[in-house]
Write a protein that holds these residues in place. Structure first.
Motif, mmCIF file in Angstrom:
data_model
loop_
_atom_site.group_PDB
_atom_site.id
_atom_site.type_symbol
_atom_site.label_atom_id
_atom_site.label_comp_id
_atom_site.label_asym_id
_atom_site.label_seq_id
_atom_site.Cartn_x
_atom_site.Cartn_y
_atom_site.Cartn_z
ATOM 1 N N MET A 303 13.765 11.080 -13.096
ATOM 2 C CA MET A 303 13.797 10.598 -14.483
ATOM 3 C C MET A 303 15.225 10.582 -15.013
ATOM 4 N N ILE A 304 15.987 11.662 -14.705
ATOM 5 C CA ILE A 304 17.384 11.736 -15.152
ATOM 6 C C ILE A 304 18.200 10.634 -14.487
ATOM 7 N N ALA A 305 17.999 10.458 -13.175
ATOM 8 C CA ALA A 305 18.758 9.440 -12.444
ATOM 9 C C ALA A 305 18.465 8.052 -12.992
ATOM 10 N N THR A 306 17.196 7.760 -13.225
ATOM 11 C CA THR A 306 16.802 6.438 -13.717
ATOM 12 C C THR A 306 17.375 6.163 -15.101
ATOM 13 N N SER A 307 17.301 7.162 -15.974
ATOM 14 C CA SER A 307 17.792 6.962 -17.350
ATOM 15 C C SER A 307 19.296 6.774 -17.385
ATOM 16 N N LEU A 308 20.031 7.530 -16.547
ATOM 17 C CA LEU A 308 21.494 7.408 -16.562
ATOM 18 C C LEU A 308 21.954 6.100 -15.939
ATOM 19 N N VAL A 309 21.279 5.681 -14.855
ATOM 20 C CA VAL A 309 21.646 4.407 -14.238
ATOM 21 C C VAL A 309 21.352 3.267 -15.205
ATOM 22 N N GLY A 310 20.271 3.392 -15.956
ATOM 23 C CA GLY A 310 19.937 2.375 -16.952
ATOM 24 C C GLY A 310 20.974 2.272 -18.048
ATOM 25 N N LEU A 311 21.656 3.380 -18.337
ATOM 26 C CA LEU A 311 22.706 3.375 -19.360
ATOM 27 C C LEU A 311 24.037 2.879 -18.812
ATOM 28 N N ASP A 312 24.092 2.607 -17.499
ATOM 29 C CA ASP A 312 25.317 2.138 -16.854
ATOM 30 C C ASP A 312 26.465 3.128 -17.049
ATOM 31 N N VAL A 313 26.182 4.399 -16.778
ATOM 32 C CA VAL A 313 27.185 5.455 -16.905
ATOM 33 C C VAL A 313 28.097 5.408 -15.684
ATOM 34 N N SER A 314 29.397 5.475 -15.906
ATOM 35 C CA SER A 314 30.340 5.471 -14.787
ATOM 36 C C SER A 314 30.354 6.847 -14.127
ATOM 37 N N PRO A 315 30.698 6.918 -12.840
ATOM 38 C CA PRO A 315 30.717 8.212 -12.148
ATOM 39 C C PRO A 315 31.605 9.247 -12.827
#
Length: 431
Positions: A303-315
């Motif tokens: 859930m955390i991975a999906t939400s952060l990738v959806g926000l287009d967070v840079s590494p």
């Protein structure tokens, strides 16, 4: 978040807040979750046994603890200190430099910040306060700060635990910790030098250079231990767990036969103390195994991975945010709990964002070590207070400059991954 998980976390944090040992708080919280969700409570035991039996690497933890305790019990620590005084004690703030260099060397033998602070740290604090040049608070603060290097330079118990939860190579994690550990030592020595000149600390009586070879020869067998460990692991002679056994055996031979500084009675007490320390770590590991099962059941990492990738967070933004969270948690939680319970939540996101897990692991362990000296909970502050009776308020007053430069070193590791990955890549790491 489900009702059962909310009840689990509420129980866990309530018990921890009233002073219940974190391992017991985790156990009770996990049992509350299993009971509320209608699952068999025996599942807790099954998860612990499955996790422990499948983790040969965990044997390294008690073995490194035994090695560290033997090093502290014999005259090995004294010989290392004499070598460090001869090498760097001649500069302004010399005993502060000795403190840091001793931690750099001892870190290659123990893998434990607490062992460093309670053993060689107590000796150097006595030396610094006896000289009359340093306040008790300053001597204790630089000792606590330098002890954080212990689990960064290999061997490292926290990195063994990180390897357990991330399936990363212990060998490459150990290699990745060498340059960050040296960087931490450099920034601490730089701050000690700055403060020493600002407060005009008197120069120590220098040890004649002609005596340096003698002190080096006395300490040389102890100085060999890091080289033996690294050769064993990277030369393909031993696994990391077997290297831990070699470290314990070498420490025993060194203290018992070579230096003749270890009696059977002392060895008995060492083994008992080591068993107690290992049991304390084992309890936290057992609780974390159950809690990790609960977290996986709730699908929280994905859930955390999906939400952060959806926000287009840079590494880099993700790394900064996670490290800020770990710094805050380090004020109230111990490093073992953070590594075993909190960090696994972010590993799927690291994979999604292409963040190297060895780099992430080393940075996370450095961050957790900084937490060991972060008020109000910093466990190293309490360890130093317990072994020296120096009031906590005096230690906390002096710790801030060292805490500041360690955070700067942490930022350098985040922004420049090659500081961590250069040595592993040099020896074949493909990450």
């Amino acid at each position: 978040m489900s009702f059962e998980l909310s009840l689990c976390l509420l129980t866990l944090f309530t018990l921890a807040a009233i002073g219940t040992p974190i391992a017991y708080a985790i156990f009770v919280g996990a049992l509350v979750y299993l009971g509320a969700s209608g699952q068999d409570l025996a599942l807790a035991g099954e998860q612990i046994l499955a996790g422990l039996y499948q983790s040969f690497v965990l044997l390294a933890v008690p073995l490194f603890i035994v090695a560290a305790n033997i090093m502290n019990a014999g005259t090995i620590s004294d010989r290392l200190l004499q070598f460090c005084v001869a090498a760097v004690g001649r500069f302004r703030g010399g005993l502060g430099h000795v403190n840091v260099v001793a931690s750099l060397i001892f870190s290659g033998m123990s893998g434990s910040a607490v062992a460093d602070a309670a053993g060689i740290g107590k000796i150097i604090i006595d030396m610094m306060t006896r000289s009359g040049q340093y306040t008790r608070g300053y001597a204790a603060a630089i000792t606590a700060a330098s002890a954080t290097i212990g689990p960064i330079i290999p061997p490292s118990i926290p990195m063994v635990l990180y390897a357990l939860v991330s399936n990363s190579s212990i060998g490459y994690l150990f290699l990745g910790g060498i340059l960050p550990g040296l960087l931490m030592g450099v920034v601490l020595m730089a701050m000690n030098s700055f403060i020493s000149h600002r407060r005009d600390f008197a120069l120590e009586e220098p040890v004649p250079l002609s005596e340096l070879p003698r002190h080096t020869a006395n300490a040389f067998p102890a100085l060999l231990m890091p080289a033996i460990l690294l050769y064993g692991i990277y030369g393909g002679v031993t696994t990391p767990t077997e290297a831990a056994a070699v470290a314990a055996a070498y420490a025993l031979l060194l203290a018992g036969l070579f230096y003749r500084a270890l009696s059977f009675r002392a060895l008995y007490h060492i083994l008992v103390d080591s068993a107690r320390s290992s049991a304390a770590v084992g309890l936290v590991i057992g609780g974390a195994l159950i809690l990790n099962y609960i977290v996986a059941s709730e699908n929280i990492p994905d859930m955390i991975a999906t939400s952060l990738v959806g926000l287009d967070v840079s590494p880099i933004v993700f790394l900064l945010a996670v490290n800020l969270l770990i710094l805050v948690l380090g004020c109230v939680l111990d490093a073992t709990t953070i590594i075993l319970v909190i960090i696994p939540l972010f590993l799927p996101t690291c994979r999604e964002l292409g963040i190297d897990l060895v780099h992430f692991g080393v940075v996370a362990v450095v961050n957790c070590m900084i937490g060991l000296i972060t008020p109000p909970y910093g466990i190293l502050l309490f360890v130093i207070n317990a072994v020296t009776r120096i009031p906590l308020i005096e230690i906390i007053r002096e710790i801030w400059p060292f805490l500041g430069v360690l955070v700067l070193a942490l930022l350098a590791l985040i922004f420049f991954p090659d500081l961590t990955l250069w040595l592993p890549r040099l020896l074949g790491y493909q990450g």
